[in-house]
Design a protein around this motif. Structure first.
Motif, PDB file in Angstrom:
ATOM      1  N   UNK A 106      10.080   1.475  -2.814  1.00 30.94           N
ATOM      2  CA  UNK A 106      10.296   1.752  -4.541  1.00 30.94           C
ATOM      3  C   UNK A 106      11.620   1.367  -4.892  1.00 30.94           C
ATOM      4  N   UNK A 107      12.314   0.536  -4.073  1.00 30.14           N
ATOM      5  CA  UNK A 107      13.641   0.189  -4.579  1.00 30.14           C
ATOM      6  C   UNK A 107      13.516  -1.042  -5.437  1.00 30.14           C
ATOM      7  N   UNK A 141       0.842  -1.236  -0.207  1.00 30.26           N
ATOM      8  CA  UNK A 141       0.171   0.148  -0.001  1.00 30.26           C
ATOM      9  C   UNK A 141       0.826   1.331   0.060  1.00 30.26           C
ATOM     10  N   UNK A 142       1.986   1.129   0.234  1.00 28.72           N
ATOM     11  CA  UNK A 142       2.907   2.321   0.368  1.00 28.72           C
ATOM     12  C   UNK A 142       3.325   2.708  -1.022  1.00 28.72           C
ATOM     13  N   UNK A 146       2.930  10.078  -5.264  1.00 22.52           N
ATOM     14  CA  UNK A 146       3.246  10.374  -3.873  1.00 22.52           C
ATOM     15  C   UNK A 146       4.319   9.635  -3.571  1.00 22.52           C
ATOM     16  N   UNK A 147       5.444  10.509  -2.815  1.00 26.33           N
ATOM     17  CA  UNK A 147       6.528  10.109  -2.301  1.00 26.33           C
ATOM     18  C   UNK A 147       6.133   9.157  -1.221  1.00 26.33           C
ATOM     19  N   UNK A 148       6.458   7.935  -1.054  1.00 31.06           N
ATOM     20  CA  UNK A 148       6.313   7.105   0.080  1.00 31.06           C
ATOM     21  C   UNK A 148       6.820   7.443   1.305  1.00 31.06           C
ATOM     22  N   UNK A 195       9.722 -10.596   3.593  1.00 31.64           N
ATOM     23  CA  UNK A 195       9.642  -9.339   4.215  1.00 31.64           C
ATOM     24  C   UNK A 195      10.392  -8.481   3.920  1.00 31.64           C
ATOM     25  N   UNK A 196      11.580  -8.710   3.632  1.00 32.87           N
ATOM     26  CA  UNK A 196      12.693  -7.977   3.236  1.00 32.87           C
ATOM     27  C   UNK A 196      12.615  -7.427   1.482  1.00 32.87           C
ATOM     28  N   UNK A 197      11.960  -8.364   0.864  1.00 35.92           N
ATOM     29  CA  UNK A 197      11.438  -7.835  -0.484  1.00 35.92           C
ATOM     30  C   UNK A 197      10.229  -6.902  -0.584  1.00 35.92           C
TER      31      UNK A 197
END
Length: 138
Positions: free
Chosen positions: A105-106, A51-52, A122-124, A96-98
């Motif tokens: 956004x990485x 959702x981010x 929108x910047x997360x 979780x890391x992924x």
């Protein structure tokens, strides 16, 4: 419909694993309610991260999200049985890391990110509170 299904877990890991982690009543078959709870927990975790950057639920489900949901669900189901392994824990932590990388956004899913009402991205990092803090100045 969630990000993963019982059939997805079967296809990736086989029925033996499902019996090992989801047969709480020990009748030799995975308990449907246990599987459902595990998959729901995985969906909630995936949605929290996704959702981010994306409108949730993400449809159609990208394979990377499906695999994360599978590994999270398996780990969550195994918690109740005490049949959790180090490999399950590692796959859960990797998922979780992924998801964290996707949320920042990485790593992208090849889908458009969440946009504001004016159509701008929108910047997360500022989306959650709408405020920024400068901790480096007095």
């Amino acid at each position: 419909m969630g990000y993963a299904s019982k059939e997805d877990i079967d296809k990736l890991y086989g029925t033996d694993l499902l019996v090992r982690v989801a047969d709480y009543n020990k009748d030799g078959t995975p308990d449907p309610d246990v599987i459902e709870r595990g998959l729901e927990a995985a969906d909630e975790i995936c949605d929290a991260y996704l959702s981010a950057q994306y409108t949730i639920p993400v449809v159609p489900t990208p394979g990377v999200v499906k695999n994360c949901a599978i590994d999270i669900a398996v780990y969550k189901m195994a918690l109740g049985r005490g049949s959790r392994t180090d490999e399950m824990r590692l796959r859960y932590e990797d998922a979780l890391a992924l998801l964290e990388k996707i949320s920042t956004g990485k790593v992208g899913l090849g889908l458009p990110p969440v946009t504001g009402e004016d159509g701008t991205t929108i910047d997360p990092n500022t989306k959650r509170s709408g405020r920024s803090f400068d901790c480096g100045r007095a």
